[in-house]
Design an enzyme around this catalytic site. Structure first.
Site, short mmCIF file in Angstrom:
data_model
loop_
_atom_site.label_atom_id
_atom_site.label_comp_id
_atom_site.label_asym_id
_atom_site.label_seq_id
_atom_site.Cartn_x
_atom_site.Cartn_y
_atom_site.Cartn_z
N GLU A 119 0.94 -1.44 -0.06
CA GLU A 119 -0.29 0.02 0.38
C GLU A 119 1.43 1.47 -0.10
OE1 GLU A 119 -3.68 -0.62 2.43
OE2 GLU A 119 -3.52 1.99 3.24
N ASP A 121 0.19 5.71 0.58
CA ASP A 121 -0.84 6.48 0.68
C ASP A 121 -1.03 7.87 1.13
OD1 ASP A 121 -2.15 4.23 2.09
OD2 ASP A 121 -1.22 3.79 4.04
N GLU A 123 -2.56 10.74 2.69
CA GLU A 123 -3.55 10.82 3.65
C GLU A 123 -4.07 12.64 4.56
OE1 GLU A 123 -4.78 6.57 5.85
OE2 GLU A 123 -3.53 7.40 7.03
#
Length: 307
Positions: A119, A121, A123
């Site tokens: 993953e 990310d 955010e």
């Protein structure tokens, strides 16, 4: 080199204030040619993951809106998986008091948070009115993350759309904001447990409530009287190796593509200038420097972003 005055958010006596700074805002060479990218309707590229009634589009279908209320948020994912390439989206974040609200924009090898997932990310951590958003990035390999960095932004991401992008190949993973590299994550060219380069990934975005941790470690809670909270999206573009089982030809011939040629394996001189400015002015947290959390420096932290 074009120099452009931009506001820098700095701490003064415990208060965040804006100061002008002259810094380079440059078009990253690796992303300069978006003519190769695909830009089309939402339905061409994405599926809604949950709460379709919390998803809307503009009349022309070119702007997409995800909303969060006290019942649920919403999210979407690409129909296709990719392994390496250039991925970009323009976002406008929730305005006003957004404490506790997280808008996530990320790539993941699975539809859920599986224990063996890779993953990558981005955010956006909401905050009280008048205080800046923080952007948090993280990288997972085989289910292990804990590689967070947090940055301030040099603009208000709620006032207009800004581009957020990944450049991913076998040598490095770059995180861009408006074509400025804010994070450089290197591979060491060997089998390792930190660089995600084996599994194809979908691209996702979602809005959700995370007031147990997102704002001041969970001290600031979501004010549901201000809901619905809405994040906006447009201009998705991808130029990458689309996955085809069992193995797409483009993975073994990626050097034919600009995103996996020499210029994309290293920062250019102008990108180095941008990145140095980011390191001096915008980094709030870097796990590589958190010796209390990591008494032994993680292997990837010893790799130079400048090489």
């Amino acid at each position: 080199m074009e120099m452009k005055a931009v506001p820098i958010l700095v701490w003064v006596g415990g208060v965040i204030m804006a100061a002008a700074c002259c810094c380079p805002i440059l078009l990253s060479e690796a992303a300069a040619d978006e003519g190769q990218s695909s830009k089309s309707s939402f339905e061409d590229n994405f599926d809604i993951m949950w709460s379709e009634d919390h998803f809307k589009t503009s009349e022309d279908g070119q702007i997409w809106y995800l909303s969060l209320d006290n019942e649920t948020g919403c999210g979407f994912q690409t129909k296709q998986r990719y392994r390496f390439g250039w991925f970009s989206m323009k976002l406008k974040l929730v305005g006003g008091d957004s404490a506790g609200v997280v808008t996530a924009y990320y790539m993941c090898s699975e539809n859920g948070a599986g224990p063996e997932r890779d993953e990558v990310d981005i955010e956006f951590l909401g905050n009280r009115s008048g205080e800046p958003y923080l952007i948090q990035t993280n990288v997972y390999k085989n289910g292990t993350g804990g590689r967070e960095m947090r940055h301030m932004l040099w603009f208000d991401p709620t006032e207009d759309f800004h581009s957020y992008s990944f450049l991913w190949n076998d040598l490095q993973l770059l995180f861009f904001v408006d074509r400025v590299p804010i994070r450089v994550y290197k591979n060491n060219g060997k089998a390792n447990n930190f660089f995600p380069n084996e599994k194809p990934m979908y691209l996702f975005s979602s809005i959700w409530n995370a007031d147990d941790w997102a704002t001041r470690g969970g001290l600031e809670k979501t004010d549901w009287k201000r809901s619905p909270f809405v994040s906006s999206y447009k201009d998705f573009s991808v130029d990458g190796c689309q996955w085809e089982d069992p193995y797409p030809p483009c993975v073994s011939t990626t050097t034919q593509h600009w995103w996996d040629q020499y210029e994309a394996w290293h920062l250019s001189d102008s990108q180095k200038a941008d990145f140095a400015w980011v390191l001096r002015n915008l980094v709030v947290y870097d796990y590589c420097k958190d010796t209390q959390r990591y008494p032994h420096i993680p292997d990837e932290c010893s790799l130079s972003p400048w090489d």
